[in-house]
Design a protein around this motif. Structure first.
Motif, mmCIF file in Angstrom:
data_model
loop_
_atom_site.group_PDB
_atom_site.id
_atom_site.type_symbol
_atom_site.label_atom_id
_atom_site.label_comp_id
_atom_site.label_asym_id
_atom_site.label_seq_id
_atom_site.Cartn_x
_atom_site.Cartn_y
_atom_site.Cartn_z
ATOM 1 N N ALA A 248 30.019 -26.385 -42.025
ATOM 2 C CA ALA A 248 29.417 -25.722 -43.181
ATOM 3 C C ALA A 248 29.345 -24.210 -42.972
ATOM 4 C CB ALA A 248 28.021 -26.282 -43.440
ATOM 5 N N GLU A 249 28.970 -23.791 -41.755
ATOM 6 C CA GLU A 249 28.887 -22.359 -41.462
ATOM 7 C C GLU A 249 30.267 -21.707 -41.542
ATOM 8 O OE1 GLU A 249 27.336 -24.674 -39.721
ATOM 9 O OE2 GLU A 249 25.249 -24.170 -40.192
ATOM 10 N N PHE A 250 31.272 -22.428 -41.030
ATOM 11 C CA PHE A 250 32.638 -21.903 -41.068
ATOM 12 C C PHE A 250 33.092 -21.745 -42.523
ATOM 13 C CE2 PHE A 250 37.318 -22.404 -40.624
ATOM 14 C CZ PHE A 250 37.552 -21.355 -39.748
ATOM 15 N N GLU A 251 32.798 -22.734 -43.362
ATOM 16 C CA GLU A 251 33.169 -22.646 -44.776
ATOM 17 C C GLU A 251 32.460 -21.487 -45.452
ATOM 18 O OE1 GLU A 251 32.950 -26.072 -47.265
ATOM 19 O OE2 GLU A 251 34.064 -27.340 -45.866
ATOM 20 N N ARG A 252 31.179 -21.276 -45.129
ATOM 21 C CA ARG A 252 30.446 -20.154 -45.727
ATOM 22 C C ARG A 252 31.126 -18.825 -45.404
ATOM 23 N NH1 ARG A 252 25.736 -23.068 -43.925
ATOM 24 N NH2 ARG A 252 24.534 -23.853 -45.679
ATOM 25 N N LEU A 253 31.547 -18.689 -44.148
ATOM 26 C CA LEU A 253 32.185 -17.447 -43.733
ATOM 27 C C LEU A 253 33.527 -17.260 -44.433
ATOM 28 C CD1 LEU A 253 32.041 -14.959 -41.933
ATOM 29 C CD2 LEU A 253 33.123 -16.292 -40.108
ATOM 30 N N VAL A 254 34.302 -18.325 -44.540
ATOM 31 C CA VAL A 254 35.593 -18.245 -45.234
ATOM 32 C C VAL A 254 35.374 -17.884 -46.701
ATOM 33 C CG1 VAL A 254 37.638 -19.547 -45.964
ATOM 34 C CG2 VAL A 254 36.737 -19.845 -43.652
ATOM 35 N N PHE A 255 34.368 -18.519 -47.338
ATOM 36 C CA PHE A 255 34.048 -18.223 -48.741
ATOM 37 C C PHE A 255 33.643 -16.765 -48.895
ATOM 38 C CE2 PHE A 255 30.977 -17.777 -52.166
ATOM 39 C CZ PHE A 255 31.616 -18.381 -53.235
ATOM 40 N N ALA A 256 32.722 -16.311 -48.034
ATOM 41 C CA ALA A 256 32.230 -14.935 -48.133
ATOM 42 C C ALA A 256 33.356 -13.934 -47.920
ATOM 43 C CB ALA A 256 31.118 -14.700 -47.113
ATOM 44 N N TYR A 257 34.264 -14.252 -46.982
ATOM 45 C CA TYR A 257 35.388 -13.343 -46.733
ATOM 46 C C TYR A 257 36.233 -13.174 -47.995
ATOM 47 C CZ TYR A 257 40.010 -11.723 -45.672
ATOM 48 O OH TYR A 257 41.178 -11.019 -45.728
ATOM 49 N N HIS A 258 36.587 -14.288 -48.661
ATOM 50 C CA HIS A 258 37.488 -14.192 -49.803
ATOM 51 C C HIS A 258 36.822 -13.546 -51.006
ATOM 52 C CE1 HIS A 258 39.834 -16.937 -47.271
ATOM 53 N NE2 HIS A 258 40.863 -16.426 -47.912
ATOM 54 N N VAL A 259 35.500 -13.683 -51.137
ATOM 55 C CA VAL A 259 34.780 -12.910 -52.147
ATOM 56 C C VAL A 259 34.897 -11.428 -51.808
ATOM 57 C CG1 VAL A 259 32.513 -12.377 -53.099
ATOM 58 C CG2 VAL A 259 33.192 -14.763 -52.767
ATOM 59 N N ARG A 260 34.646 -11.087 -50.554
ATOM 60 C CA ARG A 260 34.720 -9.694 -50.105
ATOM 61 C C ARG A 260 36.134 -9.134 -50.232
ATOM 62 N NH1 ARG A 260 31.768 -6.797 -46.499
ATOM 63 N NH2 ARG A 260 30.027 -7.595 -47.714
#
Length: 316
Positions: free
Chosen positions: A22-34
């Motif tokens: 879940a933490e890894f997915e959050r980081l991937v999601f946040a990166y692509h928003v950024r």
């Protein structure tokens, strides 16, 4: 005797395996928003992803946005069976998908990349991207250093996708021209005007380059001592895809400048005098590396000028 201040510091790799899925997915999601993807949706958060952890629209080379699936692989390796299953499952729910991206935590061999691409081509996926953990980390450091720092310091990311999106939404009413004008100020410093053979401090040069990358990516503009000057728009606030592409190119070139400088220090083509004073103006440099650094700087400034005509900063 003046204490020696290190000029270059090696950055240790991030151990993504220490974090849950879940933490890894959050980081991937946040990166692509950024990174400026449009309409990014986090399906993995709902528990019914239908083979699609994250879906969004990414810009192609022409600046057109295409729908893409991002699959997060928080495993030691990306197996062929896993890749084929994910592609099949995603296409069964949305046959129109033309782009697919795997973001993994481990290494991915050239043979595995080729095999997955062959399967994707057979399924009609026109564009396939596979990031190893090292690829993901490199892009994070370029675009989302603050996200990576927060992730590694153990500060929990918000569970809600809308709160994660807010990372890239600080200046919603500012137009591109004004945003670019504010961003241009970070280049107005000796590190981007002075030819390298006239540089007076290796430590100050590296710090200025790193600060510039951080400011353009995150909007946090700091002094050499690390004090925040003010918030400015970042590349992720730009709405015009052509301007954003040019600024991203400028950031990539500034990062190339940083890596070339650090490589010169590591391999001895740039050498401090050895007196122990980090700000000593005396250093030795091979002519070829100095010329290369100046060429990369000029290219970076030209790339930013393509986004903001009239941008005045130039190598003297």
């Amino acid at each position: 005797m003046t204490a020696r201040v290190p000029i270059a510091q090696l950055v240790q790799r991030i151990h993504f395996e220490d974090f849950g899925g879940a933490e890894f997915e959050r980081l991937v999601f946040a990166y692509h928003v950024r990174a400026g993807w449009h309409y990014v949706e986090w399906y993995g958060q709902t528990g019914s992803d239908q083979g699609r952890d994250i879906v969004g629209e990414c810009a192609d080379e022409a600046g057109n946005f295409k729908r893409a699936v991002i699959q997060c692989v928080n495993r030691g390796s990306l197996t062929q069976a896993k890749a084929e299953k994910d592609i099949d499952k995603a296409l069964s729910f949305d046959p129109s998908i033309a782009s697919f991206k795997f973001v993994t935590r481990g290494t991915v061999s050239a043979a595995r990349r080729n095999a997955v691409k062959a399967f994707a081509d057979k399924c009609g996926v026109n564009h396939l991207t596979i990031w190893s953990g090292a690829d993901f980390e490199e892009n994070l450091r370029l675009v989302g250093e603050d996200l990576l720092r927060r992730f590694c310091l153990g500060e929990a990311f918000p569970d809600d996708a809308e709160k994660l999106r807010s990372f890239a939404d600080d200046f919603p009413t500012l137009g591109d021209e004004e945003s670019l004008a504010q961003m241009a100020a970070v280049f107005d410093r000796p590190a981007f005007r002075t030819p390298f053979f006239q540089e007076c401090s290796l430590h100050a040069f590296q710090q200025a380059v790193e600060d510039t990358i951080a400011a353009l990516n995150t909007g946090l503009w700091r002094t050499r001592e690390g004090e925040a000057i003010r918030r400015i728009p970042s590349v992720h606030h730009l709405r015009n895809p052509t301007a954003k592409k040019q600024v991203m190119r400028a950031i990539q070139l500034v990062d190339e400048l940083r890596r070339t400088f650090v490589s010169g220090l590591r391999h001895g083509t740039i050498k401090p005098c050895g007196c122990g004073n980090a700000n000593c103006p005396i250093f030795m440099i091979e002519p070829s590396i100095g010329e290369r650094l100046d060429r990369i700087r000029s290219d970076a400034l030209q790339a930013f000028r393509a986004a903001l005509p009239g941008f005045p900063v130039a190598l003297e």
